[in-house]
Design an enzyme around this catalytic site. Structure first.
Site, PDB file in Angstrom:
ATOM      1  N   ASP A  58       0.868  -1.303  -0.285  1.00  0.00           N
ATOM      2  CA  ASP A  58       0.471   0.112   0.036  1.00  0.00           C
ATOM      3  C   ASP A  58       0.590   1.012   0.009  1.00  0.00           C
ATOM      4  O   ASP A  58       1.560   1.398   1.034  1.00  0.00           O
ATOM      5  CB  ASP A  58      -1.415  -0.302   1.285  1.00  0.00           C
ATOM      6  CG  ASP A  58      -1.931   0.826   1.506  1.00  0.00           C
ATOM      7  OD1 ASP A  58      -2.044   1.987   1.359  1.00  0.00           O
ATOM      8  OD2 ASP A  58      -3.351   0.292   1.658  1.00  0.00           O
ATOM      9  N   ALA A  79      -0.524   5.144  -8.304  1.00  0.00           N
ATOM     10  CA  ALA A  79      -1.266   4.496  -7.750  1.00  0.00           C
ATOM     11  C   ALA A  79      -2.510   5.231  -7.067  1.00  0.00           C
ATOM     12  O   ALA A  79      -1.544   6.239  -6.591  1.00  0.00           O
ATOM     13  CB  ALA A  79      -0.745   4.133  -6.213  1.00  0.00           C
ATOM     14  N   TYR A 146     -12.107  14.196  -6.199  1.00  0.00           N
ATOM     15  CA  TYR A 146     -10.900  13.718  -6.217  1.00  0.00           C
ATOM     16  C   TYR A 146     -10.173  14.550  -7.228  1.00  0.00           C
ATOM     17  O   TYR A 146      -8.985  14.498  -6.567  1.00  0.00           O
ATOM     18  CB  TYR A 146     -11.699  12.686  -7.407  1.00  0.00           C
ATOM     19  CG  TYR A 146     -10.734  11.252  -8.753  1.00  0.00           C
ATOM     20  CD1 TYR A 146     -10.013  10.916  -7.901  1.00  0.00           C
ATOM     21  CD2 TYR A 146     -10.642  12.319  -9.924  1.00  0.00           C
ATOM     22  CE1 TYR A 146      -8.917  10.374  -8.943  1.00  0.00           C
ATOM     23  CE2 TYR A 146     -10.051  12.491 -10.523  1.00  0.00           C
ATOM     24  CZ  TYR A 146      -8.990  10.712 -10.545  1.00  0.00           C
ATOM     25  OH  TYR A 146      -7.985  10.882 -11.587  1.00  0.00           O
ATOM     26  N   LYS A 150      -5.440  15.044  -6.946  1.00  0.00           N
ATOM     27  CA  LYS A 150      -5.236  15.604  -7.539  1.00  0.00           C
ATOM     28  C   LYS A 150      -4.554  16.749  -6.886  1.00  0.00           C
ATOM     29  O   LYS A 150      -3.119  16.662  -7.261  1.00  0.00           O
ATOM     30  CB  LYS A 150      -5.970  15.274  -9.035  1.00  0.00           C
ATOM     31  CG  LYS A 150      -5.892  13.496  -9.458  1.00  0.00           C
ATOM     32  CD  LYS A 150      -4.772  12.272  -9.608  1.00  0.00           C
ATOM     33  CE  LYS A 150      -5.333  11.244  -9.322  1.00  0.00           C
ATOM     34  NZ  LYS A 150      -4.035  10.730  -9.580  1.00  0.00           N
ATOM     35  N   ILE A 205     -25.985   7.853 -24.310  1.00  0.00           N
ATOM     36  CA  ILE A 205     -25.633   9.296 -23.895  1.00  0.00           C
ATOM     37  C   ILE A 205     -26.731   9.637 -22.893  1.00  0.00           C
ATOM     38  O   ILE A 205     -27.721   9.936 -22.454  1.00  0.00           O
ATOM     39  CB  ILE A 205     -25.855   9.669 -25.293  1.00  0.00           C
ATOM     40  CG1 ILE A 205     -24.709   9.193 -26.357  1.00  0.00           C
ATOM     41  CG2 ILE A 205     -25.211  11.018 -24.782  1.00  0.00           C
ATOM     42  CD1 ILE A 205     -25.060   9.558 -28.591  1.00  0.00           C
ATOM     43  N   PHE A 206     -25.211  10.099 -21.688  1.00  0.00           N
ATOM     44  CA  PHE A 206     -26.575  11.137 -21.669  1.00  0.00           C
ATOM     45  C   PHE A 206     -26.139  12.462 -21.053  1.00  0.00           C
ATOM     46  O   PHE A 206     -25.263  12.986 -22.155  1.00  0.00           O
ATOM     47  CB  PHE A 206     -24.979  11.256 -19.715  1.00  0.00           C
ATOM     48  CG  PHE A 206     -24.793  10.052 -19.293  1.00  0.00           C
ATOM     49  CD1 PHE A 206     -26.047   8.892 -18.720  1.00  0.00           C
ATOM     50  CD2 PHE A 206     -23.585   8.955 -18.114  1.00  0.00           C
ATOM     51  CE1 PHE A 206     -25.892   7.311 -18.760  1.00  0.00           C
ATOM     52  CE2 PHE A 206     -24.033   7.340 -18.010  1.00  0.00           C
ATOM     53  CZ  PHE A 206     -24.515   6.877 -17.863  1.00  0.00           C
ATOM     54  N   ARG A 213     -15.022  15.909 -24.832  1.00  0.00           N
ATOM     55  CA  ARG A 213     -14.193  15.049 -24.277  1.00  0.00           C
ATOM     56  C   ARG A 213     -12.347  14.736 -25.014  1.00  0.00           C
ATOM     57  O   ARG A 213     -13.089  15.000 -25.663  1.00  0.00           O
ATOM     58  CB  ARG A 213     -14.229  13.724 -23.507  1.00  0.00           C
ATOM     59  CG  ARG A 213     -15.486  13.577 -22.659  1.00  0.00           C
ATOM     60  CD  ARG A 213     -14.846  14.728 -21.037  1.00  0.00           C
ATOM     61  NE  ARG A 213     -15.903  14.570 -20.329  1.00  0.00           N
ATOM     62  CZ  ARG A 213     -17.136  14.981 -19.794  1.00  0.00           C
ATOM     63  NH1 ARG A 213     -17.313  16.231 -20.993  1.00  0.00           N
ATOM     64  NH2 ARG A 213     -17.869  14.806 -19.211  1.00  0.00           N
ATOM     65  N   ARG A 273     -25.809  13.723 -16.989  1.00  0.00           N
ATOM     66  CA  ARG A 273     -25.317  13.038 -15.311  1.00  0.00           C
ATOM     67  C   ARG A 273     -24.693  14.250 -15.014  1.00  0.00           C
ATOM     68  O   ARG A 273     -24.453  15.282 -14.904  1.00  0.00           O
ATOM     69  CB  ARG A 273     -24.012  12.696 -15.734  1.00  0.00           C
ATOM     70  CG  ARG A 273     -23.527  11.796 -14.475  1.00  0.00           C
ATOM     71  CD  ARG A 273     -22.000  10.507 -15.176  1.00  0.00           C
ATOM     72  NE  ARG A 273     -21.512  11.091 -15.456  1.00  0.00           N
ATOM     73  CZ  ARG A 273     -20.078  10.517 -16.058  1.00  0.00           C
ATOM     74  NH1 ARG A 273     -20.129   9.330 -16.179  1.00  0.00           N
ATOM     75  NH2 ARG A 273     -18.911  11.322 -16.045  1.00  0.00           N
ATOM     76  N   GLY A 275     -23.053  17.387 -12.139  1.00  0.00           N
ATOM     77  CA  GLY A 275     -21.526  17.401 -12.194  1.00  0.00           C
ATOM     78  C   GLY A 275     -20.622  16.830 -13.444  1.00  0.00           C
ATOM     79  O   GLY A 275     -19.578  17.204 -13.838  1.00  0.00           O
TER      80      GLY A 275
HETATM   81  C1  UD2 Z   1     -12.643  11.476 -16.431  1.00  0.00           C
HETATM   82  C2  UD2 Z   1     -11.884  10.160 -16.162  1.00  0.00           C
HETATM   83  C3  UD2 Z   1     -12.285  10.684 -14.348  1.00  0.00           C
HETATM   84  C4  UD2 Z   1     -11.958  12.621 -13.946  1.00  0.00           C
HETATM   85  C5  UD2 Z   1     -12.684  13.408 -14.818  1.00  0.00           C
HETATM   86  C6  UD2 Z   1     -12.166  14.616 -14.776  1.00  0.00           C
HETATM   87  C7  UD2 Z   1     -12.339   8.499 -17.503  1.00  0.00           C
HETATM   88  C8  UD2 Z   1     -13.104   7.034 -17.029  1.00  0.00           C
HETATM   89  N1  UD2 Z   1     -12.523   9.420 -16.314  1.00  0.00           N
HETATM   90  O1  UD2 Z   1     -14.454  11.576 -16.314  1.00  0.00           O
HETATM   91  O2  UD2 Z   1     -11.355   9.796 -13.797  1.00  0.00           O
HETATM   92  O3  UD2 Z   1     -10.547  12.150 -14.254  1.00  0.00           O
HETATM   93  O4  UD2 Z   1     -12.765  13.111 -16.435  1.00  0.00           O
HETATM   94  O5  UD2 Z   1     -12.993  15.809 -15.437  1.00  0.00           O
HETATM   95  O6  UD2 Z   1     -11.847   9.123 -17.594  1.00  0.00           O
HETATM   96  N2  UD2 Z   1     -21.494   9.190 -20.476  1.00  0.00           N
HETATM   97  C9  UD2 Z   1     -22.737   8.960 -21.422  1.00  0.00           C
HETATM   98  N3  UD2 Z   1     -22.880   7.857 -21.197  1.00  0.00           N
HETATM   99  C10 UD2 Z   1     -22.301   6.856 -20.490  1.00  0.00           C
HETATM  100  C11 UD2 Z   1     -20.534   6.864 -19.605  1.00  0.00           C
HETATM  101  C12 UD2 Z   1     -20.281   8.276 -20.025  1.00  0.00           C
HETATM  102  O7  UD2 Z   1     -22.844   9.782 -22.240  1.00  0.00           O
HETATM  103  O8  UD2 Z   1     -22.858   5.447 -20.419  1.00  0.00           O
HETATM  104  C13 UD2 Z   1     -20.602  10.709 -21.123  1.00  0.00           C
HETATM  105  C14 UD2 Z   1     -20.710  11.414 -19.580  1.00  0.00           C
HETATM  106  O9  UD2 Z   1     -21.720  11.754 -19.050  1.00  0.00           O
HETATM  107  C15 UD2 Z   1     -19.260  12.450 -19.795  1.00  0.00           C
HETATM  108  C16 UD2 Z   1     -18.670  11.431 -21.019  1.00  0.00           C
HETATM  109  O10 UD2 Z   1     -19.358  10.132 -21.826  1.00  0.00           O
HETATM  110  O11 UD2 Z   1     -19.929  13.243 -20.183  1.00  0.00           O
HETATM  111  C17 UD2 Z   1     -17.466  10.750 -20.004  1.00  0.00           C
HETATM  112  O12 UD2 Z   1     -17.765  10.270 -19.320  1.00  0.00           O
HETATM  113  P1  UD2 Z   1     -16.513   9.717 -18.677  1.00  0.00           P
HETATM  114  O13 UD2 Z   1     -17.242   8.679 -17.153  1.00  0.00           O
HETATM  115  O14 UD2 Z   1     -15.838   8.704 -19.339  1.00  0.00           O
HETATM  116  O15 UD2 Z   1     -15.028  10.303 -17.875  1.00  0.00           O
HETATM  117  P2  UD2 Z   1     -15.469  12.079 -17.233  1.00  0.00           P
HETATM  118  O16 UD2 Z   1     -14.615  12.609 -18.792  1.00  0.00           O
HETATM  119  O17 UD2 Z   1     -16.150  12.095 -16.657  1.00  0.00           O
END
Ligand code: UD2
Length: 319
Positions: A58, A79, A146, A150, A205-206, A213, A273, A275
């Site tokens: 750990d 980690a 989170y 960071k 899609i949410f 992204r 979604r 936030g």
């Molecule tokens: C990413 C990182 C997270 C953090 C964040 C910082 C990943 C997996 N997560 O979150 O750790 O660093 O960035 O901003 O890289 N979505 C859909 N359908 C789904 C799942 C997601 O539409 O089934 C959408 C979601 O609402 C978002 C986008 O896809 O608008 C990306 O979502 P995510 O969970 O892959 O990554 P994110 O950017 O929220």
């Protein structure tokens, strides 16, 4: 000269790809992982190799970190507790692992006379961007525990560089994807869409899918991390590592539908979604300047490669 490196979180998604690359390049590699998120199978090709060592432990534990650092001259600290949702449910745990754990690894690295320390940070430190592309001097306003964790760890890295002379570099990873990315209710959108399409279901899609992204392939991220080990100019800096390309979630769904060759499936829009940020895209000027970093895989190419790898892996597991 750096010849032996420690990768914390080396059994995880990004960590294990980094380990593959370091082993290929001939480094001695130590992995410290507690297998809370990582998988032993991600390291299976290296177990038993003479220049590979696995320490199950750990990052919060002084003795575990001390033993992992024996003879090591560079550290990749990956980690972490990576789920944004978990950080909302359990901020204390995330603080202990991501901030306390990083501080522990930094302190032990100074004691062990480590030269270079590369920290895996995240674009989560920016929060909702005021503009894109996002350069490193963009204000940092994290929107989750989170993101705060960071950012706090980045500050520790900077202070350890200035006060103790440890050569720290912080890399802000954007949305990393590729083989071995975990699948589950909270995994990234690419894994979700792939699973849905595999089952013949439409990607969900949410929201309306206009949110964007910066999707970066794990091979490019690993290449960026390697540059951070070797470049002299990057020490003491925070640097974006992404693709530099902005892709809407709707476009991502379309690309995957085309790659799957499933006619007649259309993505389904559901409740946005809470936030979610609306846009994200990395400005890579600093990475280009300080790391000579250039992402190589386009999203289409990277996704295609990922699907091919998955099919191979599934055939091996079944056969
Ligand atoms: C990413 C990182 C997270 C953090 C964040 C910082 C990943 C997996 N997560 O979150 O750790 O660093 O960035 O901003 O890289 N979505 C859909 N359908 C789904 C799942 C997601 O539409 O089934 C959408 C979601 O609402 C978002 C986008 O896809 O608008 C990306 O979502 P995510 O969970 O892959 O990554 P994110 O950017 O929220």
């Amino acid at each position: 000269m750096v010849d032996k490196v420690l990768v914390t979180g080396g059994a995880g998604f990004i960590g294990s790809h980094l380990v593959d690359r370091l082993m290929n390049e001939g480094f001695g590699v130590v992995v410290l992982d507690d297998f809370s998120g990582g998988k032993r199978e991600n390291l299976s090709s290296h177990l038993g190799e003479p220049n590979f060592c696995l320490v199950e432990g750990d990052v919060r534990n002084e003795a575990d970190v001390k033993s992992a650092l024996e003879g090591v001259n560079a550290v990749f600290h990956l980690a972490a507790t990576v789920s944004v949702d978990l950080s909302v449910k359990n901020p204390l745990l995330v603080n202990e692992v991501n901030v306390g754990g990083t501080l522990n690894v930094l302190r032990e690295s100074v004691r062990a006379d480590v030269k270079r320390f590369v920290y895996a940070s995240s674009c989560a430190v920016y929060g909702e961007p005021a503009h894109v592309p996002i350069s490193e001097d963009h204000p940092t306003k994290p929107t989750s525990p989170y993101g705060v964790s960071k950012l706090a760890a980045e500050h520790y890295c900077k202070v350890f560089c200035e006060v103790y002379g440890l050569e720290t570099v912080c890399l802000r990873f954007f949305n990393v994807y590729g083989p071995r990315q975990s699948m589950g209710p909270y995994s990234g959108v690419i894994s979700q869409f792939i699973e849905q399409l595999k089952r013949g279901k439409p990607p969900v899609i949410f929201g309306d899918g206009t949110q964007t992204r910066d999707f970066v392939h794990v091979d490019d991220v690993v290449a960026g991390a390697l540059c951070a080990l070797n470049s002299e100019e990057c020490v003491g800096n925070v640097i974006n590592v992404g693709s530099g390309k902005e892709t809407s979630i709707k476009k991502l769904a379309d690309i995957l539908i085309t790659l799957f060759g499933v006619q007649g499936i259309k993505p389904r829009c559901s409740t946005p979604r809470a936030g979610d940020i609306s846009r994200s895209c990395a400005d890579l000027s600093k990475a280009e300047r300080l790391l000579e970093y250039k992402p190589r895989l386009s999203l289409k190419k990277g996704l295609k490669q990922m699907l091919i790898e998955q099919v191979k892996h599934e055939n091996v597991s079944e056969g």
